[in-house]
Write an enzyme that holds these catalytic residues in place. Structure first.
Site, mmCIF file in Angstrom:
data_model
loop_
_atom_site.group_PDB
_atom_site.id
_atom_site.type_symbol
_atom_site.label_atom_id
_atom_site.label_comp_id
_atom_site.label_asym_id
_atom_site.label_seq_id
_atom_site.Cartn_x
_atom_site.Cartn_y
_atom_site.Cartn_z
ATOM 1 N N VAL A 100 0.861 -1.179 0.000
ATOM 2 C CA VAL A 100 0.000 0.000 0.000
ATOM 3 C C VAL A 100 0.896 1.227 0.000
ATOM 4 O O VAL A 100 1.976 1.234 0.593
ATOM 5 C CB VAL A 100 -0.944 0.017 1.223
ATOM 6 C CG1 VAL A 100 -1.571 1.392 1.438
ATOM 7 C CG2 VAL A 100 -2.044 -1.017 1.068
ATOM 8 N N CYS A 101 0.450 2.277 -0.685
ATOM 9 C CA CYS A 101 1.124 3.562 -0.703
ATOM 10 C C CYS A 101 2.549 3.390 -1.245
ATOM 11 O O CYS A 101 2.765 2.663 -2.217
ATOM 12 C CB CYS A 101 1.092 4.173 0.698
ATOM 13 S SG CYS A 101 1.481 5.942 0.768
ATOM 14 N N THR A 102 3.529 4.040 -0.642
ATOM 15 C CA THR A 102 4.912 3.968 -1.126
ATOM 16 C C THR A 102 5.588 2.655 -0.771
ATOM 17 O O THR A 102 6.761 2.460 -1.090
ATOM 18 C CB THR A 102 5.735 5.140 -0.567
ATOM 19 O OG1 THR A 102 5.581 5.185 0.859
ATOM 20 C CG2 THR A 102 5.267 6.462 -1.165
ATOM 21 N N GLY A 150 -3.171 2.416 -3.629
ATOM 22 C CA GLY A 150 -2.611 3.756 -3.743
ATOM 23 C C GLY A 150 -2.281 4.338 -2.380
ATOM 24 O O GLY A 150 -1.971 3.609 -1.437
#
Length: 225
Positions: A100-102, A150
């Site tokens: 998730v995310c970075t 994202g």
């Protein structure tokens, strides 16, 4: 189903909390929280997760590898070859490799996203290309056995989508209801294409020191895979 969740100092707590809240409803699920050493790992909010396994004691063949993201500490973690090697070992044998995310940048730096589409936080998404990944703006991206969410809150959508992948759509529907997941964003500025120019410029200014491209470039120079 054994899910190997990687921890490192100051990662974004909701990146972990969102998905595992959805996944703990799955029958037979077992979490391994993995870090350089066992014990508390403090997140960006001050909330601590307890690492149950270190890199040596973690299962060699987990069903799922999951990596959360964050701001500057995540970009600093891109320089941690011991962490990246542990993610690479687990991901080489897992049925699913996820983030998730970075956290997707960490998967990329571990050599696990070459040729795969991947989501990421909108600010850092273009940098996935430096690891051979294909940036995808979707909130949840599934490409073969790679799955990613994202930025930040996308972890809830991602967690529910994966619950449905593993247990079928009825399971996903049930968990969504039990969690009362019915978001109503109050300002409708949650993506850059929706935000007004002033808000977007302010956000970019906030994020620039937290997500330095120079650390991505440095990690990409040691690119695996």
């Amino acid at each position: 189903m054994k899910i190997a969740c990687f921890l490192y100092p100051q990662f974004t707590s909701i990146d972990m909390i969102g998905p595992i809240t959805a996944w703990h409803f799955a029958p037979g699920v077992e979490f391994e929280f993995i870090a350089a050493q066992t014990g508390p790992i403090v997140t960006d909010t001050g909330l601590a997760f307890v690492a149950t396994h270190d890199y040596q004691s973690a299962s060699a063949n987990p069903d799922v590898v999951f990596v959360p993201g964050g701001g500057l500490p995540t970009f600093e973690a891109l320089q941690d070859d011991t962490l990246l090697d542990a993610i690479a070992r687990a991901g080489a044998h897992a049925q699913w490799v996820t983030s998730v995310c970075t956290g997707s940048l960490l998967l990329g730096a571990a050599g696990l996203l070459n040729g795969y589409r991947s989501a990421c936080h909108w600010y850092a998404r273009p940098w996935l290309e430096q690891f051979g990944a294909i940036p995808d703006p979707a909130r949840v991206v599934i490409d073969r056995n790679r799955a990613s969410g994202g930025g930040v809150t996308a972890g809830l959508d991602f967690g529910l989508r994966m619950a449905a992948e593993w247990g079928g759509e009825p399971a996903g529907r049930l968990v969504e209801l039990v969690m009362e997941y019915a978001p109503e964003p109050p300002f409708q500025t949650g993506r850059p294409e929706l935000a007004d120019e002033m808000t977007l410029a302010t956000a970019r200014g906030m994020l620039a020191p937290l997500m330095p491209e120079a650390l991505v470039v440095k990690a990409a120079q040691r690119r695996r895979g």
